[in-house]
Design a protein around this motif. Structure first.
Motif, short mmCIF file in Angstrom:
data_model
loop_
_atom_site.label_atom_id
_atom_site.label_comp_id
_atom_site.label_asym_id
_atom_site.label_seq_id
_atom_site.Cartn_x
_atom_site.Cartn_y
_atom_site.Cartn_z
N ARG A 433 0.11 1.17 1.92
CA ARG A 433 -0.13 1.34 0.18
C ARG A 433 0.57 2.74 -0.32
N PHE A 434 0.73 3.86 0.74
CA PHE A 434 1.35 5.09 0.33
C PHE A 434 2.86 5.20 0.79
N ARG A 435 3.45 4.15 1.22
CA ARG A 435 4.69 4.01 1.58
C ARG A 435 5.66 3.38 0.54
N LEU A 449 5.62 8.10 -4.61
CA LEU A 449 4.32 7.21 -4.67
C LEU A 449 3.13 8.25 -4.45
N VAL A 450 3.11 9.18 -3.35
CA VAL A 450 1.96 10.00 -3.22
C VAL A 450 1.81 11.15 -4.29
N PRO A 473 3.68 10.31 3.50
CA PRO A 473 3.18 9.29 3.95
C PRO A 473 2.40 9.85 5.42
N VAL A 476 -0.95 11.00 4.91
CA VAL A 476 -1.54 10.13 4.72
C VAL A 476 -2.06 9.59 6.24
N LEU A 517 -7.79 10.94 -0.20
CA LEU A 517 -6.97 9.56 -0.64
C LEU A 517 -7.27 8.85 -1.90
N ARG A 521 -2.10 8.45 -5.90
CA ARG A 521 -1.69 7.24 -6.63
C ARG A 521 -0.91 6.48 -5.42
N HIS A 522 -1.01 5.20 -5.60
CA HIS A 522 -0.45 4.21 -4.22
C HIS A 522 0.04 3.16 -5.06
N GLN A 523 0.92 2.39 -4.28
CA GLN A 523 1.75 1.30 -4.91
C GLN A 523 0.70 0.04 -4.84
N SER A 524 1.14 -0.77 -5.75
CA SER A 524 0.31 -2.16 -5.71
C SER A 524 1.26 -3.22 -6.43
#
Length: 583
Positions: A433-435, A449-450, A473, A476, A517, A521-524
């Motif tokens: 999610r954080f990549r 993203l992070v 990442p 993370v 964590l 912010r992470h991707q979706s």
């Protein structure tokens, strides 16, 4: 003469090359670098095109659901309920299944997101390879194959036991079945016993699996429908014979017994992950895999709870038969015909479970071979588009286990490898999610993203410069690793029964990792299934799974460790040198 001249020229070139370099040619060790151990498969997201695979995409959501139910429901109802109900949980057996089901649900949500994003046949192996690196992916894949082999062998042993029991019931006499059919002692050792019946079942199921997935799917669907109908009959018929007094005391072994029982009945939920191994043969994996995975857990948990209340209500928990609890319970209330029916149902259920346990392993071998990490023969397909060598070799291994090893020796090895794989899949979701979709960021390089999610955590806006400086990442992944270590330490402290003050710093460290964590912010991706409440759900899944691992016998940990060592030899001897990522 021309051959000798050519050979002479080759020899002269070798001599000149040796003289010019000052040394003879040395073996190539360039593959053995740390960066090769952590290299990841690139994840490509295409909402219109599926991942290319040579396997036939013929399975529907109903086929997957039938596979999931067939591979999950069986051992829990016909094998585990008697042991845990009598020795660890008593009437609170249903609570054991609820706890184990909740832990499985957390992992299933992570599995569903991975399978939606990466619809290939490798299951947890492919998921870990894409998020945690090649070495971790190999370890997960290798241990998952052990899970399926041991699971199919253990279920085949249970099938042989019920077959012998059915012979004795039908004979309607005090005579017993020939002892050479099952559990025939091999010398004075308590570790080994022979079971020709179990080996026969593995061979028969392997032949069916060899001739294609579509025919196996139809067979599994028919058997699963029959089994669910019969189990519903057990629940409804048994409800008329429940004595409420048998549920008192509800916690005869205390809540500690319930927790230990939850660790043991987790074996009953092993199988829902087999749904994701069929992603490469599914028509619409992005929708069907999550549906079948969560649906399998819902159906299995409901059936387990119903059977648990019925079996502990029909007879006192301390009088349960650990080998055939349901047949025994119905025979005790005078329903002998139902006991015979249950014996037939147990055979069909365990047959479907064995089939569903055998099918995934060749698919994982196939994916590992396609990635270059396993020998190329495992990626060869027969005329029915089935990895034939994978079926033959994995079935032979399972057949040997079922023929020589007792059921008690098999079941302890199953949960550990599976729980560790579930743990790494949960951790992989956080890392993924954080990549970024397309970029890979080295240590210290900031990922856009992070970043601090200021909308949700405006009160701690002062931390944004610090987070932006350290967030990447790799950091993370390091935090997920720390969460893994602290979760193991917490479980060890609990098992050692030390002072409660020892829990405080460990729990505080786990909480701090979660807060850090959570602030990022992470991707979706809207085109795929997304695990809810990230990072809370995956971190909880890691914690619970590791806690259950530590509760299992130490001897089983050693056996899984030996198997992992054998896998490491294969990886460093062949896999790392032939990986497709070397290209």
């Amino acid at each position: 003469q021309s051959r000798s001249s050519a050979a002479s020229d080759v020899y002269k070139r070798q001599v000149v090359s040796t003289q010019s370099t000052g040394r003879a040619s040395m073996p190539n060790f360039s593959h053995y670098r740390f960066r090769n151990l952590v290299r990841r498969q690139k994840v490509e997201y295409n909402k219109t095109k599926l991942v290319d695979t040579k396997l036939r995409r013929v399975l529907t959501s109903i086929d997957l659901l039938s596979y999931g139910v067939a591979s999950t429901v069986g051992a829990g109802i016909f094998v585990v309920t008697g042991v845990v109900g009598k020795e660890q949980a008593g009437p609170a057996l249903a609570l054991c299944f609820i706890i184990a089901g909740f832990a499985s649900l957390l992992s299933a949500l992570c599995y569903s997101e991975f399978a939606s994003r990466i619809p290939v046949s490798g299951s947890a192996y492919s998921f870990s390879y894409a998020s945690l690196g090649e070495l971790i992916g190999w370890i997960v894949g290798w241990n998952i194959t052990l899970e399926y082999s041991v699971s199919s062998a253990a279920v085949a042993r249970a099938w042989a036991g019920y077959f012998v029991k059915l012979i004795e019931i039908i004979s309607n006499s005090n005579s017993t079945a020939p002892n050479w059919l099952n559990n025939y002692p091999l010398g004075s050792s308590s570790l080994f016993s022979l079971s020709p019946l179990a080996a026969f079942l593995i061979i028969a199921i392997s032949i069916l699996a060899y001739f294609g997935i579509q025919g196996s799917a139809k067979t599994t669907l028919v058997i699963t429908c029959i089994n669910i109908s019969a189990i519903l009959f057990i629940i409804l018929g048994g409800a008329f014979n429940v004595t409420v007094a048998n549920w008192s005391p509800f916690f005869p072994f205390g809540f500690e017994g319930v927790i230990q029982g939850a660790g043991k009945v987790f074996f009953s939920y092993i199988g829902f992950d087999s749904v994701s191994t069929l992603a490469g043969e599914t028509r619409n994996p992005r929708h069907d895999i999550p549906f079948a995975t969560v649906g399998t857990l819902g159906i299995a948990t409901a059936l387990y709870i119903g059977v648990s209340f019925v079996v502990t209500g029909m007879v006192p928990y301390y009088s349960l038969d650990v080998n055939a609890p349901l047949s025994y319970a119905f025979s005790q209330v005078g329903w002998k015909w139902a006991a015979i029916l249950i014996s037939f149902v147990s055979l069909t259920t365990l047959t479907a479970t064995t089939l569903a346990s055998i099918l995934p392993q060749p698919r994982i071998f196939y994916q590992m071979s396609c990635d270059g990490l396993l020998f190329s023969l495992f990626s060869r397909l027969n005329r029915w588009q089935v990895p034939n060598y994978g079926v033959i070799i994995s079935s032979l291994f399972a057949c040997l286990l079922a023929f020589f090893l007792d059921l008690d020796q098999l079941t302890d090895m199953i949960s550990i490898g599976t729980l560790l794989a579930f743990t790494l899949v949960c951790g992989g979701i956080v890392v993924l999610r954080f990549r970024s979709d397309s970029d890979r960021y080295p240590l210290g390089e900031t990922n856009p993203l992070v970043a601090l999610d200021s909308q949700k955590f405006s009160r701690i806006k002062c931390l944004e410069p610090i987070i932006r400086h350290f967030a990447s990442p790799s950091i993370v992944a390091l935090l997920v690793t720390f969460h893994f270590c602290f979760s193991v330490l917490f479980a060890v402290v609990v098992k050692a029964q030390v002072s409660y003050w020892a829990f405080v710093p460990i729990a505080l460290a786990i909480l701090i990792i979660y807060i850090i964590l959570q602030t990022l912010r992470h991707q979706s991706l809207s085109d795929f299934f997304n695990c809810p409440l990230v990072p809370l759900v995956p971190l909880m899944g890691m914690f619970i799974n590791l806690y259950l691992v530590i509760q299992l016998p130490t001897s089983a940990l050693w056996r899984v460790g030996i198997w992992t060592g054998v896998g490491a030899l294969i990886y460093f001897g062949y896999g790392i040198r032939n990986s497709k990522l070397n290209d």
